[in-house]
Design a protein around this motif. Sequence first.
Motif, PDB file in Angstrom:
ATOM      1  N   ALA A  72       0.839  -1.212   0.000  1.00  0.00           N
ATOM      2  CA  ALA A  72       0.000   0.000   0.000  1.00  0.00           C
ATOM      3  C   ALA A  72       0.871   1.258   0.000  1.00  0.00           C
ATOM      4  CB  ALA A  72      -0.937  -0.006   1.206  1.00  0.00           C
ATOM      5  N   ASP A  73       1.973   1.184   0.704  1.00  0.00           N
ATOM      6  CA  ASP A  73       2.909   2.309   0.721  1.00  0.00           C
ATOM      7  C   ASP A  73       3.421   2.608  -0.686  1.00  0.00           C
ATOM      8  OD1 ASP A  73       3.079   3.399   3.166  1.00  0.00           O
ATOM      9  OD2 ASP A  73       5.155   2.781   3.559  1.00  0.00           O
ATOM     10  N   ALA A  74       3.741   1.555  -1.413  1.00  0.00           N
ATOM     11  CA  ALA A  74       4.212   1.733  -2.795  1.00  0.00           C
ATOM     12  C   ALA A  74       3.128   2.391  -3.641  1.00  0.00           C
ATOM     13  CB  ALA A  74       4.632   0.388  -3.386  1.00  0.00           C
ATOM     14  N   ILE A  75       1.868   1.954  -3.472  1.00  0.00           N
ATOM     15  CA  ILE A  75       0.758   2.563  -4.223  1.00  0.00           C
ATOM     16  C   ILE A  75       0.649   4.054  -3.878  1.00  0.00           C
ATOM     17  CG2 ILE A  75      -1.783   2.654  -4.457  1.00  0.00           C
ATOM     18  CD1 ILE A  75      -0.913   0.173  -5.817  1.00  0.00           C
ATOM     19  N   LYS A  76       0.715   4.355  -2.586  1.00  0.00           N
ATOM     20  CA  LYS A  76       0.555   5.755  -2.161  1.00  0.00           C
ATOM     21  C   LYS A  76       1.648   6.644  -2.719  1.00  0.00           C
ATOM     22  CE  LYS A  76      -1.449   4.673   2.272  1.00  0.00           C
ATOM     23  NZ  LYS A  76      -1.071   4.539   3.669  1.00  0.00           N
ATOM     24  N   LYS A  77       2.813   6.038  -2.940  1.00  0.00           N
ATOM     25  CA  LYS A  77       3.927   6.843  -3.458  1.00  0.00           C
ATOM     26  C   LYS A  77       3.952   6.868  -4.978  1.00  0.00           C
ATOM     27  CE  LYS A  77       6.942   6.327   0.459  1.00  0.00           C
ATOM     28  NZ  LYS A  77       7.311   5.104   1.176  1.00  0.00           N
ATOM     29  N   GLY A  92      -1.571  -2.911 -10.228  1.00  0.00           N
ATOM     30  CA  GLY A  92      -2.269  -1.769  -9.665  1.00  0.00           C
ATOM     31  C   GLY A  92      -1.437  -0.514  -9.512  1.00  0.00           C
ATOM     32  N   ALA A  93      -2.146   0.621  -9.653  1.00  0.00           N
ATOM     33  CA  ALA A  93      -1.586   1.940  -9.345  1.00  0.00           C
ATOM     34  C   ALA A  93      -2.740   2.789  -8.820  1.00  0.00           C
ATOM     35  CB  ALA A  93      -0.999   2.579 -10.602  1.00  0.00           C
ATOM     36  N   PRO A 111      -1.136  -0.674 -25.149  1.00  0.00           N
ATOM     37  CA  PRO A 111      -1.501   0.376 -26.107  1.00  0.00           C
ATOM     38  C   PRO A 111      -2.199   1.534 -25.384  1.00  0.00           C
ATOM     39  CG  PRO A 111      -2.169  -1.785 -26.924  1.00  0.00           C
ATOM     40  CD  PRO A 111      -1.690  -1.991 -25.518  1.00  0.00           C
ATOM     41  N   ALA A 112      -1.873   2.750 -25.782  1.00  0.00           N
ATOM     42  CA  ALA A 112      -2.318   3.936 -25.047  1.00  0.00           C
ATOM     43  C   ALA A 112      -3.820   4.179 -25.175  1.00  0.00           C
ATOM     44  CB  ALA A 112      -1.550   5.151 -25.533  1.00  0.00           C
ATOM     45  N   ASP A 113      -4.512   3.412 -26.027  1.00  0.00           N
ATOM     46  CA  ASP A 113      -5.954   3.644 -26.166  1.00  0.00           C
ATOM     47  C   ASP A 113      -6.781   2.589 -25.433  1.00  0.00           C
ATOM     48  OD1 ASP A 113      -5.409   1.460 -27.733  1.00  0.00           O
ATOM     49  OD2 ASP A 113      -6.488   2.174 -29.511  1.00  0.00           O
ATOM     50  N   ASN A 114      -6.158   1.853 -24.518  1.00  0.00           N
ATOM     51  CA  ASN A 114      -6.883   0.793 -23.820  1.00  0.00           C
ATOM     52  C   ASN A 114      -7.131   1.186 -22.356  1.00  0.00           C
ATOM     53  OD1 ASN A 114      -8.123  -1.594 -23.244  1.00  0.00           O
ATOM     54  ND2 ASN A 114      -6.350  -2.899 -23.649  1.00  0.00           N
ATOM     55  N   PRO A 115      -8.399   1.506 -22.024  1.00  0.00           N
ATOM     56  CA  PRO A 115      -8.691   2.006 -20.668  1.00  0.00           C
ATOM     57  C   PRO A 115      -8.547   0.923 -19.607  1.00  0.00           C
ATOM     58  CG  PRO A 115     -10.724   1.630 -21.883  1.00  0.00           C
ATOM     59  CD  PRO A 115      -9.609   1.377 -22.852  1.00  0.00           C
ATOM     60  N   ILE A 116      -8.451   1.350 -18.355  1.00  0.00           N
ATOM     61  CA  ILE A 116      -8.123   0.450 -17.250  1.00  0.00           C
ATOM     62  C   ILE A 116      -9.287   0.363 -16.264  1.00  0.00           C
ATOM     63  CG2 ILE A 116      -6.482   0.072 -15.357  1.00  0.00           C
ATOM     64  CD1 ILE A 116      -4.390   1.509 -17.015  1.00  0.00           C
ATOM     65  N   ILE A 117      -9.524  -0.843 -15.745  1.00  0.00           N
ATOM     66  CA  ILE A 117     -10.590  -1.037 -14.749  1.00  0.00           C
ATOM     67  C   ILE A 117     -10.149  -0.433 -13.420  1.00  0.00           C
ATOM     68  CG2 ILE A 117     -11.900  -2.761 -13.432  1.00  0.00           C
ATOM     69  CD1 ILE A 117     -11.581  -4.681 -15.819  1.00  0.00           C
ATOM     70  N   VAL A 118     -11.071   0.262 -12.765  1.00  0.00           N
ATOM     71  CA  VAL A 118     -10.782   0.821 -11.441  1.00  0.00           C
ATOM     72  C   VAL A 118     -11.423  -0.080 -10.378  1.00  0.00           C
ATOM     73  CG1 VAL A 118     -11.071   2.812  -9.932  1.00  0.00           C
ATOM     74  CG2 VAL A 118     -10.590   3.146 -12.375  1.00  0.00           C
ATOM     75  N   HIS A 119     -10.594  -0.499  -9.403  1.00  0.00           N
ATOM     76  CA  HIS A 119     -11.035  -1.437  -8.373  1.00  0.00           C
ATOM     77  C   HIS A 119     -11.333  -0.702  -7.071  1.00  0.00           C
ATOM     78  CE1 HIS A 119      -8.964  -3.810 -11.379  1.00  0.00           C
ATOM     79  NE2 HIS A 119      -9.481  -4.917 -10.878  1.00  0.00           N
ATOM     80  N   ILE A 120     -12.463  -1.061  -6.462  1.00  0.00           N
ATOM     81  CA  ILE A 120     -12.855  -0.419  -5.198  1.00  0.00           C
ATOM     82  C   ILE A 120     -13.083  -1.494  -4.132  1.00  0.00           C
ATOM     83  CG2 ILE A 120     -13.830   1.631  -6.268  1.00  0.00           C
ATOM     84  CD1 ILE A 120     -16.600   0.375  -6.082  1.00  0.00           C
ATOM     85  N   ALA A 121     -13.040  -1.050  -2.864  1.00  0.00           N
ATOM     86  CA  ALA A 121     -13.202  -2.006  -1.755  1.00  0.00           C
ATOM     87  C   ALA A 121     -14.521  -1.781  -1.023  1.00  0.00           C
ATOM     88  CB  ALA A 121     -12.033  -1.876  -0.784  1.00  0.00           C
ATOM     89  N   ALA A 182      -7.949  -5.716   0.904  1.00  0.00           N
ATOM     90  CA  ALA A 182      -7.086  -5.145   1.945  1.00  0.00           C
ATOM     91  C   ALA A 182      -6.129  -4.125   1.337  1.00  0.00           C
ATOM     92  CB  ALA A 182      -6.297  -6.262   2.638  1.00  0.00           C
ATOM     93  N   LEU A 183      -5.603  -4.441   0.167  1.00  0.00           N
ATOM     94  CA  LEU A 183      -4.665  -3.513  -0.486  1.00  0.00           C
ATOM     95  C   LEU A 183      -5.361  -2.185  -0.825  1.00  0.00           C
ATOM     96  CD1 LEU A 183      -1.875  -2.922  -1.775  1.00  0.00           C
ATOM     97  CD2 LEU A 183      -2.801  -3.859  -3.907  1.00  0.00           C
ATOM     98  N   ILE A 184      -6.559  -2.284  -1.370  1.00  0.00           N
ATOM     99  CA  ILE A 184      -7.287  -1.055  -1.741  1.00  0.00           C
ATOM    100  C   ILE A 184      -7.580  -0.231  -0.487  1.00  0.00           C
ATOM    101  CG2 ILE A 184      -9.380  -0.113  -2.813  1.00  0.00           C
ATOM    102  CD1 ILE A 184      -9.530  -2.902  -4.363  1.00  0.00           C
ATOM    103  N   ARG A 185      -8.046  -0.907   0.569  1.00  0.00           N
ATOM    104  CA  ARG A 185      -8.372  -0.179   1.817  1.00  0.00           C
ATOM    105  C   ARG A 185      -7.132   0.476   2.397  1.00  0.00           C
ATOM    106  NH1 ARG A 185     -11.945  -4.833   3.404  1.00  0.00           N
ATOM    107  NH2 ARG A 185     -13.938  -4.200   2.505  1.00  0.00           N
ATOM    108  N   GLU A 186      -6.055  -0.277   2.457  1.00  0.00           N
ATOM    109  CA  GLU A 186      -4.813   0.259   3.042  1.00  0.00           C
ATOM    110  C   GLU A 186      -4.254   1.410   2.221  1.00  0.00           C
ATOM    111  OE1 GLU A 186      -2.748  -0.156   5.712  1.00  0.00           O
ATOM    112  OE2 GLU A 186      -4.539  -1.083   6.519  1.00  0.00           O
ATOM    113  N   SER A 187      -4.453   1.339   0.906  1.00  0.00           N
ATOM    114  CA  SER A 187      -3.925   2.398   0.034  1.00  0.00           C
ATOM    115  C   SER A 187      -4.765   3.655   0.153  1.00  0.00           C
ATOM    116  CB  SER A 187      -3.898   1.926  -1.421  1.00  0.00           C
ATOM    117  OG  SER A 187      -3.132   0.757  -1.538  1.00  0.00           O
ATOM    118  N   GLY A 188      -6.016   3.498   0.575  1.00  0.00           N
ATOM    119  CA  GLY A 188      -6.893   4.656   0.758  1.00  0.00           C
ATOM    120  C   GLY A 188      -7.272   5.336  -0.535  1.00  0.00           C
TER     121      GLY A 188
END
Length: 401
Positions: A72-77, A92-93, A111-121, A182-188
Amino acid sequence: MKVYSIRFHSHAQLEGHIPRCNCVPGVLDKNLPILGKTARLEPKSVWKKVKGTLKIKVNPAKPQVDRIRIAADAIKKGGLVAFPTETVYGLGADALNPDAVAKIFTAKERPADNPIIVHIADKKDVYRLAKNVPNGAKKLTAEFWPGPLTLILKRSSLVPDITVVGLDTIAVRMPNSKVALALIRESGTPIAAPSANRAGKPSPTTAQHVIDDLAGRIDVVLDGGSTKVGVESTVIDMTTRIPRILRPGGTSFEDLKKVLCKVRLHPAATAEKGTWVLRVRAPGIKHRHYAPEAQLILIEGKLDRVVKRVKELTAVNMADGKKVGILATDETMSNYDADVLKSLGSRSNVAVIARNLFRLLREFDKEKVDIIIAEGIPLKGMGLAVMNRLRRAANFNIIRV
Ligand code: TXA
Ligand code: MG
């Protein structure tokens, strides 16, 4: 022994859930600048560094909070973390940090035209990310979240352009994996994550697959063992009058039909033909996908005819001096003789077939076969998701018998 400070800014820490870890500074390293001086992990059997990428073991049933916190620290940074979901491993980012999301495209060569799924907790977060959540979508989140279902909705202004590659829609899902949640929650923060493979390759179902593709390009891999579902989530477009499945996956068409009055399959979902002839709605479906190094030929039709054709093709190619792999099923294995013969599992259990699919495609590559001859399976239930992957892995090189 030098002891480093730990920064306190995660939810679990604030809530006092995190046990004090009794460890020595193990993984601090110049190669992992993203982790700075907050990372400490012991014993050594828990972590391993591969080309500078930190692989951390984590218990999928009860993720260790101190290990999750390092990721989670890596994500936050603004770093990149691969993690298991119930479907496949994601890369994840922080979905709200454009610089972090940009790194995903570079690491995967996406490829730069391929959108990314956003994950929530937390289901409620969909209202922050989407401008409008229609009734049908509400029903789906109530029934299938957390789970392998991704909803396409009109996006809110919170989401940066790069995450959705400038579209006015966003793909959102709540994964059914304790590690991911847990990762999503910890990353906030919501986590943008495509499958954690190099673009075009089969999706990873183990941490080792991620290492094989991305070691040295990402900061951390959380190793939570093999994923349960094995194919990616179903992607359904909820912005059209009648919802449309853009990609079949872990939630079946049949199950979706039980909840929605009307639902259609986009032609790309069955992947019967190349999507260049289709009006493409999911930008990702037009790119080459799931492809092993070897050429894959898919044989579809009545089972006895399929077996006959697989045998003929094997003989021809072996006579040509090619190293031939056959992707069969338990029921048909005994009919074949090839350089490499693998079974997806029993035809009576499609869930197992789905779980094995990407791993076996990667194994054929390790064995360096020249050609893979694969049997088709019926399109019922998860069979549709499996066949979508196989047809695309074959680059639509399909023989119907
Ligand atoms: O199970 C999964 O869905 C995994 C795990 C990690 O969650 N993720 C995954 O992501 O498979 P990816 O990027 O490999 O596939 C996402 C698909 C792509 O085909 C992409 O084009 C489509 O979803 N997609 C994403 N955002 C979209 C949008 N706004 N509109 C239409 N399609 C979208
Ligand atoms: Mg993918």
